[in-house]
Design a protein around this motif. Structure first.
Motif, mmCIF file in Angstrom:
data_model
loop_
_atom_site.group_PDB
_atom_site.id
_atom_site.type_symbol
_atom_site.label_atom_id
_atom_site.label_comp_id
_atom_site.label_asym_id
_atom_site.label_seq_id
_atom_site.Cartn_x
_atom_site.Cartn_y
_atom_site.Cartn_z
ATOM 1 N N CYS A 184 7.194 -31.865 -44.645
ATOM 2 C CA CYS A 184 8.060 -30.695 -44.501
ATOM 3 C C CYS A 184 8.912 -30.804 -43.240
ATOM 4 N N ALA A 185 10.230 -30.742 -43.414
ATOM 5 C CA ALA A 185 11.152 -30.819 -42.280
ATOM 6 C C ALA A 185 10.963 -29.657 -41.326
ATOM 7 N N LEU A 186 10.729 -28.470 -41.862
ATOM 8 C CA LEU A 186 10.570 -27.294 -41.008
ATOM 9 C C LEU A 186 9.270 -27.364 -40.206
ATOM 10 N N CYS A 187 8.228 -27.932 -40.778
ATOM 11 C CA CYS A 187 6.976 -28.126 -40.031
ATOM 12 C C CYS A 187 7.180 -29.163 -38.921
ATOM 13 N N ALA A 188 7.942 -30.217 -39.219
ATOM 14 C CA ALA A 188 8.222 -31.242 -38.199
ATOM 15 C C ALA A 188 8.989 -30.622 -37.043
ATOM 16 N N GLU A 189 9.964 -29.784 -37.362
ATOM 17 C CA GLU A 189 10.751 -29.119 -36.329
ATOM 18 C C GLU A 189 9.874 -28.176 -35.499
ATOM 19 N N ALA A 190 8.983 -27.435 -36.167
ATOM 20 C CA ALA A 190 8.077 -26.522 -35.464
ATOM 21 C C ALA A 190 7.123 -27.301 -34.555
ATOM 22 N N TYR A 191 6.670 -28.466 -35.019
ATOM 23 C CA TYR A 191 5.776 -29.295 -34.214
ATOM 24 C C TYR A 191 6.452 -29.710 -32.909
ATOM 25 N N ILE A 192 7.697 -30.160 -33.015
ATOM 26 C CA ILE A 192 8.451 -30.572 -31.825
ATOM 27 C C ILE A 192 8.623 -29.396 -30.871
ATOM 28 N N LEU A 193 8.958 -28.238 -31.403
ATOM 29 C CA LEU A 193 9.125 -27.048 -30.561
ATOM 30 C C LEU A 193 7.822 -26.688 -29.851
ATOM 31 N N ARG A 194 6.713 -26.753 -30.580
ATOM 32 C CA ARG A 194 5.402 -26.456 -29.961
ATOM 33 C C ARG A 194 5.080 -27.442 -28.852
ATOM 34 N N GLN A 195 5.362 -28.727 -29.090
ATOM 35 C CA GLN A 195 5.082 -29.751 -28.079
ATOM 36 C C GLN A 195 5.898 -29.498 -26.823
ATOM 37 N N GLY A 196 7.140 -29.074 -26.993
ATOM 38 C CA GLY A 196 7.985 -28.761 -25.848
ATOM 39 C C GLY A 196 7.473 -27.579 -25.073
ATOM 40 N N MET A 197 6.916 -26.596 -25.768
ATOM 41 C CA MET A 197 6.370 -25.417 -25.108
ATOM 42 C C MET A 197 5.087 -25.746 -24.377
ATOM 43 N N VAL A 198 4.284 -26.650 -24.953
ATOM 44 C CA VAL A 198 3.015 -27.055 -24.317
ATOM 45 C C VAL A 198 3.297 -27.844 -23.051
ATOM 46 N N ALA A 199 4.325 -28.698 -23.083
ATOM 47 C CA ALA A 199 4.657 -29.544 -21.947
ATOM 48 C C ALA A 199 5.277 -28.737 -20.793
ATOM 49 N N SER A 200 5.835 -27.593 -21.108
ATOM 50 C CA SER A 200 6.515 -26.791 -20.079
ATOM 51 C C SER A 200 5.584 -26.169 -19.102
ATOM 52 N N SER B 98 15.652 -18.003 -42.245
ATOM 53 C CA SER B 98 14.375 -18.081 -42.945
ATOM 54 C C SER B 98 13.238 -18.148 -41.940
ATOM 55 N N LEU B 99 12.100 -17.680 -42.367
ATOM 56 C CA LEU B 99 10.890 -17.782 -41.563
ATOM 57 C C LEU B 99 10.005 -18.809 -42.235
ATOM 58 N N HIS B 100 9.362 -19.617 -41.446
ATOM 59 C CA HIS B 100 8.512 -20.656 -42.012
ATOM 60 C C HIS B 100 7.165 -20.625 -41.316
ATOM 61 N N ASP B 101 6.115 -20.526 -42.089
ATOM 62 C CA ASP B 101 4.756 -20.487 -41.555
ATOM 63 C C ASP B 101 4.137 -21.874 -41.703
ATOM 64 N N SER B 102 4.269 -22.681 -40.669
ATOM 65 C CA SER B 102 3.781 -24.063 -40.759
ATOM 66 C C SER B 102 2.260 -24.137 -40.885
ATOM 67 N N ALA B 103 1.562 -23.103 -40.459
ATOM 68 C CA ALA B 103 0.097 -23.101 -40.572
ATOM 69 C C ALA B 103 -0.350 -22.997 -42.032
ATOM 70 N N HIS B 104 0.510 -22.472 -42.898
ATOM 71 C CA HIS B 104 0.142 -22.283 -44.301
ATOM 72 C C HIS B 104 1.092 -22.983 -45.269
ATOM 73 N N CYS B 105 1.868 -23.916 -44.779
ATOM 74 C CA CYS B 105 2.816 -24.646 -45.614
ATOM 75 C C CYS B 105 2.055 -25.594 -46.551
ATOM 76 N N HIS B 106 2.496 -25.661 -47.798
ATOM 77 C CA HIS B 106 1.827 -26.508 -48.787
ATOM 78 C C HIS B 106 2.547 -27.831 -49.044
ATOM 79 N N LYS B 107 3.647 -28.068 -48.344
ATOM 80 C CA LYS B 107 4.365 -29.325 -48.543
ATOM 81 C C LYS B 107 3.639 -30.458 -47.827
ATOM 82 N N THR B 108 3.753 -31.653 -48.374
ATOM 83 C CA THR B 108 3.127 -32.816 -47.752
ATOM 84 C C THR B 108 4.030 -33.459 -46.702
#
Length: 97
Positions: A81-97, A69-79
Motif C-alpha cells: 500500500c502506497a499510503l501505508c508506505a507514506e505513513a511509515y516514512i512520516l512516522r519515522q520522521g516524527m520518531v527521529a525528531s 482521504s483518511l487512511h488507517d494504516s493500522a487496519h489496511c488490508h492491502k499487501t
C-alpha cells in the motif's frame, strides 16, 4: 507543472514517497515503488487495461472524489500500500525528531 505524457486521470492515483512512486489501485496491492512518476503512470495504464470492467467503482453519492482521504494504516488490508508506505516514512520522521 503536469507532465503531458501522464494522463490527467492518473494525477490523483500517483503517490511519491521516499521509497519511490506508487500507483494506487482498487485491488489488494498498489503498484510500485517505481523510480519515476512516468514509470508508475505506465504501470497504471497497463493495470487499468487488464482490469477494465473487472472491478467497478461503487461511489456512494456519484460525486467525484474531493482529493481528501483518511487512511488507517493500522487496519489496511492491502499487501503493498502506497499510503501505508507514506505513513511509515512520516512516522519515522516524527520518531527521529
Amino acid at each position: 507543472m503536469r507532465d503531458p505524457k501522464i494522463p490527467s486521470s492518473h494525477t490523483n492515483r500517483l503517490v511519491h514517497t521516499a521509497f519511490g512512486w506508487y500507483a494506487l489501485t482498487r485491488e489488494q496491492s498498489d503498484l510500485g515503488p517505481f523510480p519515476s512518476k512516468q514509470e508508475a503512470s505506465e504501470a497504471l495504464s497497463r493495470h487499468i487495461h487488464v482490469y477494465k470492467g473487472v472491478n467497478t467503482r461503487n461511489d456512494s453519492d456519484g460525486k467525484p472524489h474531493s482529493g481528501i482521504s483518511l487512511h488507517d494504516s493500522a487496519h489496511c488490508h492491502k499487501t503493498n500500500c502506497a499510503l501505508c508506505a507514506e505513513a511509515y516514512i512520516l512516522r519515522q520522521g516524527m520518531v527521529a525528531s
